[in-house]
Design an enzyme around this catalytic site. Structure first.
Site, short mmCIF file in Angstrom:
data_model
loop_
_atom_site.label_atom_id
_atom_site.label_comp_id
_atom_site.label_asym_id
_atom_site.label_seq_id
_atom_site.Cartn_x
_atom_site.Cartn_y
_atom_site.Cartn_z
N ASP A 69 0.84 -1.21 0.00
CA ASP A 69 0.00 0.00 0.00
C ASP A 69 0.87 1.26 0.00
O ASP A 69 0.52 2.27 -0.59
CB ASP A 69 -0.92 0.04 1.23
CG ASP A 69 -2.02 -1.02 1.15
OD1 ASP A 69 -2.06 -1.74 0.12
OD2 ASP A 69 -2.82 -1.13 2.09
N ARG A 94 15.29 1.77 -15.22
CA ARG A 94 14.17 0.96 -15.70
C ARG A 94 13.08 0.95 -14.63
O ARG A 94 13.32 0.53 -13.50
CB ARG A 94 14.66 -0.48 -15.99
CG ARG A 94 13.52 -1.38 -16.40
CD ARG A 94 13.92 -2.84 -16.59
NE ARG A 94 12.68 -3.58 -16.78
CZ ARG A 94 12.45 -4.81 -16.33
NH1 ARG A 94 13.37 -5.49 -15.69
NH2 ARG A 94 11.28 -5.38 -16.53
N HIS A 139 4.38 -4.99 -15.41
CA HIS A 139 5.18 -5.73 -14.44
C HIS A 139 4.22 -6.31 -13.39
O HIS A 139 4.28 -5.99 -12.22
CB HIS A 139 6.24 -4.82 -13.82
CG HIS A 139 7.43 -5.55 -13.24
ND1 HIS A 139 8.72 -5.31 -13.65
CD2 HIS A 139 7.51 -6.51 -12.29
CE1 HIS A 139 9.55 -6.09 -12.96
NE2 HIS A 139 8.84 -6.82 -12.12
N GLU A 184 8.78 -10.77 -17.62
CA GLU A 184 8.76 -12.17 -17.22
C GLU A 184 7.41 -12.85 -17.38
O GLU A 184 6.82 -13.32 -16.39
CB GLU A 184 9.22 -12.30 -15.76
CG GLU A 184 10.63 -11.80 -15.52
CD GLU A 184 11.15 -12.15 -14.14
OE1 GLU A 184 10.36 -12.55 -13.29
OE2 GLU A 184 12.37 -12.03 -13.95
N ASN A 326 16.27 -11.22 -17.96
CA ASN A 326 16.47 -11.19 -16.51
C ASN A 326 17.16 -12.50 -16.15
O ASN A 326 16.59 -13.58 -16.37
CB ASN A 326 15.12 -11.14 -15.77
CG ASN A 326 14.35 -9.85 -16.05
OD1 ASN A 326 14.84 -8.96 -16.74
ND2 ASN A 326 13.16 -9.74 -15.49
N TYR A 328 19.07 -14.61 -13.03
CA TYR A 328 19.42 -14.70 -11.62
C TYR A 328 20.06 -16.04 -11.27
O TYR A 328 20.97 -16.11 -10.49
CB TYR A 328 18.16 -14.59 -10.75
CG TYR A 328 17.56 -13.20 -10.69
CD1 TYR A 328 17.87 -12.33 -9.67
CD2 TYR A 328 16.66 -12.78 -11.66
CE1 TYR A 328 17.31 -11.06 -9.60
CE2 TYR A 328 16.09 -11.52 -11.60
CZ TYR A 328 16.43 -10.66 -10.56
OH TYR A 328 15.87 -9.40 -10.51
C1 NOJ Z 1 12.26 -10.62 -11.18
C2 NOJ Z 1 11.07 -9.72 -11.11
O1 NOJ Z 1 10.95 -9.04 -12.33
C3 NOJ Z 1 11.15 -8.72 -9.98
O2 NOJ Z 1 9.90 -8.13 -9.84
C4 NOJ Z 1 11.60 -9.41 -8.71
O3 NOJ Z 1 11.60 -8.55 -7.61
C5 NOJ Z 1 12.99 -9.98 -8.94
N1 NOJ Z 1 12.91 -10.96 -9.98
C6 NOJ Z 1 13.59 -10.64 -7.72
O4 NOJ Z 1 12.83 -11.74 -7.38
#
Ligand code: NOJ
Length: 503
Positions: A69, A94, A139, A184, A326, A328
């Site tokens: 919120d 971004r 998003h 994503e 993206n 990770y």
């Molecule tokens: C990808 C997502 O786009 C983002 O919103 C998220 O916070 C990060 N990964 C980390 O999990």
């Protein structure tokens, strides 16, 4: 002789150092998203997004019972965000636009003046500070009004999204030159419909996720085509999407695992890439075949994976100006018997492939249960993409590291960034892949979806207990500032503490 040796040594040093320098036109940015930072969830005429509604209905789905919120209060405090971006020395920032903030009904009935002003202010201030806006259209915060009409499972979403994109190009396209349609889609389709952990929390494993996948590809394509037809000539920008890619490697050397991994990559990567970036378009053929066979075995007349018509294939194919990635983490793949439980990671209908996704003991674990470090996987992924789809400009739209503590001296994040940036450099220099930029997730701690505020990804720490939400740069912020300033991974890190301090 000595002279020659000295020259040789210095050449060597130069080339070694050079290998850690970024090309002069390489760009550095950092990222956030509307729902994770803006707050002001019901300010003005903004209507609730699916996340507002979902969390209010099921507060326990968020680990710390928190909500967004207020989040980072970026809606009211965007000047602080611009200051952070400037302090970091970013080439671009971004951020995403909240669909229900701009179009309260989700459709083009009415544009919100509040929404328009907020994004205009932010974009203008960034540009005044020499920072380019890179804007994500979606998003994950779908207007609830559209969810009530079926959301991502209703094929009409492709038209709603096309219209939304048109509104955004006409409002902001004179100044925004890099657009990402969807963030994503793999994750939002999977978590919304395959695991049911994200809103609307509709469990429809093996069906809803595939329908969402198809509609997402078409929505992206239509938004790209609108730009191409109506705006490109005048605005001269670029449009793509940001895909999350989880790199996959075989769990063992067995032929079975190696083969299963090849197919799994087509599922995890190909389903969101092949329709747009491959020469032939459409679903990866191997996945189309497997799901059709499984569906038949289950006694269905039609495959659970909806097909594309030839016309749809043509509409989607080639709708990119670059590829946003993206990256990770990675997983290993091992083949299991038909029908065996696929474990806690049933992501992407892995049950359709009878595979289990696990990890490699050598990969460092982070505080995020899903985030295992595998930087070399980054380079392998980029090479795999090049082999599959050819030479495409790549923008790394996210890469980041999570902690569950508030640590200012976040050396683990610094190392993570360095190791991933090293792989980016190898990819550019050795593999000749055109990576054009790198985006650190995230500029500041924020609302990490179901992990609430318990997981932190920020270069800046945010004190969520402080009513003013005090921000402090972490070691990683100093590190990144130096990388950007020197455009290199080699610098004397005592040189400067460019960042002034708390915001
Ligand atoms: C990808 C997502 O786009 C983002 O919103 C998220 O916070 C990060 N990964 C980390 O999990």
């Amino acid at each position: 002789m000595w002279g020659l040796k000295a020259v040789a040594t210095s050449l060597l040093v130069c080339s070694v150092l050079g290998a850690r320098n970024f090309p002069p036109d390489f760009k550095f940015g950092s990222a956030s998203s509307a729902y994770q930072v803006e707050g002001a969830w019901n300010y003005g005429d903004k209507t609730p997004s699916i996340w507002d509604v979902f969390i209010k209905k099921y507060p326990n789905v968020i680990i710390d019972n928190s909500n967004a919120d207020i989040a980072c209060n970026s809606f009211h405090d965007w000047e602080r965000d611009v200051k952070m971006a400037r302090e970091l020395g970013l080439d671009y920032y971004r951020f995403s636009i909240s669909w229900p903030r701009i179009l309260p009904t989700g459709k083009q009935d009415r544009i919100s003046e509040y929404g328009k002003k907020y994004y205009n202010d932010l974009i203008n201030a960034l540009l005044e500070n020499g920072i380019k806006p890179v804007v994500t259209m979606y998003h994950w915060d779908l207007p609830q009004a559209l969810q009530d009409w079926g959301g991502w499972l209703n094929p009409l979403i492709t038209d709603w999204f096309e219209n939304y994109a048109r509104v955004l190009y006409s409002l902001f396209g004179d100044r925004v030159k890099t657009w990402l349609t969807l963030n994503e889609p793999l994750i939002f389709c999977e978590l919304s419909f395959n695991t049911g952990k994200h809103p609307p929390g509709l469990l429809s494993a093996g069906q809803g996720n595939y329908v969402c996948n198809k509609n997402a590809m078409l929505a992206h394509a239509k938004a790209w085509r609108v730009y191409d037809k109506e705006f490109r000539e005048k605005q001269r920008g670029k449009v793509s999407l940001a895909n999350q890619y989880i790199w996959l490697e075989p769990h063992t050397d067995s032929e079975i695992d190696v083969e299963a991994t090849k197919i799994a990559r087509q599922l995890m990567i190909g389903m969101y890439t092949h329709p747009i970036f491959s020469k032939d378009g459409g679903w990866p053929p191997v996945i189309e075949r497997i799901v059709a066979e499984k569906s038949k075995k289950e006694g269905r007349f039609l495959s659970r994976l909806p097909g594309f018509t030839q016309e749809e294939i043509e509409v989607i194919k080639g709708t990119y100006d670059f590829l946003g990635i993206n990256y990770y983490t990675a997983r290993t793949v091992n083949k299991v018997e038909d029908g065996v439980e696929v474990g806690e990671w049933p992501l992407l209908g892995s049950s359709d492939l009878d595979i289990q996704l696990t990890t490699n003991d050598k990969w460092n674990m982070t505080d995020a249960s899903w985030l295992f470090e595998h930087p070399v996987g980054f380079r392998r992924l980029l090479n795999w993409l090049k082999n599959e789809y050819g030479d495409i400009d790549i923008l790394i739209t996210e890469n980041g590291y999570a902690t569950n503590k508030t640590i200012i001296d976040d050396q683990a994040r610094v190392k993570y960034m360095e190791k991933h940036l090293e792989q980016v450099l190898l990819t550019i220099n050795e593999d000749k892949i055109k990576v054009i930029g790198y985006t650190a997730w995230s500029m500041m701690d924020n609302f990490e979806w179901c992990d609430g505020y318990s997981l932190r990804f920020g270069l800046y720490e945010v004190d969520f207990k402080d009513p003013k939400l005090k921000h402090k740069p972490r070691a990683s912020a100093h590190y990144y500032t130096n990388v950007i300033k020197h455009r290199s991974l080699d610098f004397d890190d005592k040189i400067s503490n460019i960042i002034t301090g708390e915001l």
